[in-house]
Design a protein around this motif. Structure first.
Motif, short mmCIF file in Angstrom:
data_model
loop_
_atom_site.label_atom_id
_atom_site.label_comp_id
_atom_site.label_asym_id
_atom_site.label_seq_id
_atom_site.Cartn_x
_atom_site.Cartn_y
_atom_site.Cartn_z
N ALA A 168 35.20 37.76 30.10
CA ALA A 168 34.80 38.11 31.47
C ALA A 168 33.71 37.18 31.98
CB ALA A 168 34.32 39.56 31.52
N TYR A 169 32.72 36.87 31.15
CA TYR A 169 31.68 35.91 31.55
C TYR A 169 32.26 34.51 31.69
CZ TYR A 169 27.58 38.88 31.48
OH TYR A 169 26.64 39.83 31.79
N ALA A 170 33.19 34.14 30.83
CA ALA A 170 33.81 32.81 30.92
C ALA A 170 34.56 32.64 32.24
CB ALA A 170 34.75 32.59 29.74
N GLY A 171 35.20 33.70 32.70
CA GLY A 171 35.87 33.64 34.00
C GLY A 171 34.89 33.42 35.13
N HIS A 172 33.73 34.03 35.03
CA HIS A 172 32.69 33.82 36.04
C HIS A 172 32.16 32.39 35.96
CE1 HIS A 172 29.04 34.19 38.38
NE2 HIS A 172 28.31 33.92 37.31
N TRP A 173 31.87 31.93 34.74
CA TRP A 173 31.35 30.57 34.57
C TRP A 173 32.36 29.52 35.02
CZ3 TRP A 173 29.72 32.28 29.10
CH2 TRP A 173 28.50 32.94 29.17
N ALA A 174 33.65 29.82 34.89
CA ALA A 174 34.70 28.88 35.32
C ALA A 174 34.89 28.92 36.83
CB ALA A 174 36.00 29.19 34.61
N GLY A 175 34.25 29.85 37.50
CA GLY A 175 34.35 29.93 38.95
C GLY A 175 35.54 30.72 39.45
N LEU A 176 36.14 31.55 38.61
CA LEU A 176 37.30 32.34 39.04
C LEU A 176 36.91 33.51 39.92
CD1 LEU A 176 39.30 32.40 35.69
CD2 LEU A 176 39.66 30.91 37.67
N TYR A 177 35.70 34.05 39.73
CA TYR A 177 35.22 35.19 40.52
C TYR A 177 33.70 35.21 40.49
CZ TYR A 177 35.87 36.97 35.76
OH TYR A 177 35.90 37.12 34.41
N GLY A 178 33.13 36.01 41.35
CA GLY A 178 31.68 36.10 41.47
C GLY A 178 31.05 36.94 40.38
N TYR A 179 29.71 36.95 40.38
CA TYR A 179 28.95 37.68 39.36
C TYR A 179 29.23 39.18 39.40
CZ TYR A 179 25.00 39.23 36.55
OH TYR A 179 24.22 39.82 35.58
N GLY A 180 29.43 39.71 40.58
CA GLY A 180 29.70 41.14 40.73
C GLY A 180 31.05 41.57 40.19
N SER A 181 31.90 40.64 39.88
CA SER A 181 33.25 40.97 39.39
C SER A 181 33.37 40.88 37.87
CB SER A 181 34.27 40.03 40.03
OG SER A 181 34.29 40.22 41.41
N ILE A 182 32.27 40.64 37.17
CA ILE A 182 32.33 40.53 35.71
C ILE A 182 32.72 41.87 35.08
CG2 ILE A 182 30.97 40.13 33.62
CD1 ILE A 182 29.44 37.99 35.18
#
Length: 86
Positions: free
Chosen positions: A47-61
């Motif tokens: 979930a954090y990797a998806g955020h770091w990759a720019g797939l979604y914002g911080y609120g979507s973790i």
């Protein structure tokens, strides 16, 4: 009162491990435990990797983690149903 109470002959761990078949734990029980232990930290990292990759914002973790967890449970229970249904 339940007949399955802890006593000196049978510990709580033994009652849980051998409850259904009164035998040694199976490979499936070990794999199930391994999945439980490794999946939650793995999904948090994913979930954090998806955020770091720019797939979604911080609120979507948290929703991403929840989606991964629910999807994995659905797959695991479907697989168990299919394997035991034969």
């Amino acid at each position: 009162m339940s007949k399955d109470t802890p006593n000196p002959e049978k510990s709580v761990r033994e009652r849980g491990t051998f409850a259904s078949h009164n035998d040694d734990p199976t490979l499936a029980s070990y794999l199930s435990s391994l999945f439980l232990v490794l999946s939650v930290p793995g999904f948090i990292v994913a979930a954090y990797a998806g955020h770091w990759a720019g797939l979604y914002g911080y609120g979507s973790i948290v929703p991403a983690f929840a989606g991964l967890l629910i999807a994995s449970l659905a797959v695991a229970f479907s697989l168990m149903h299919w394997l035991t249904g034969r």
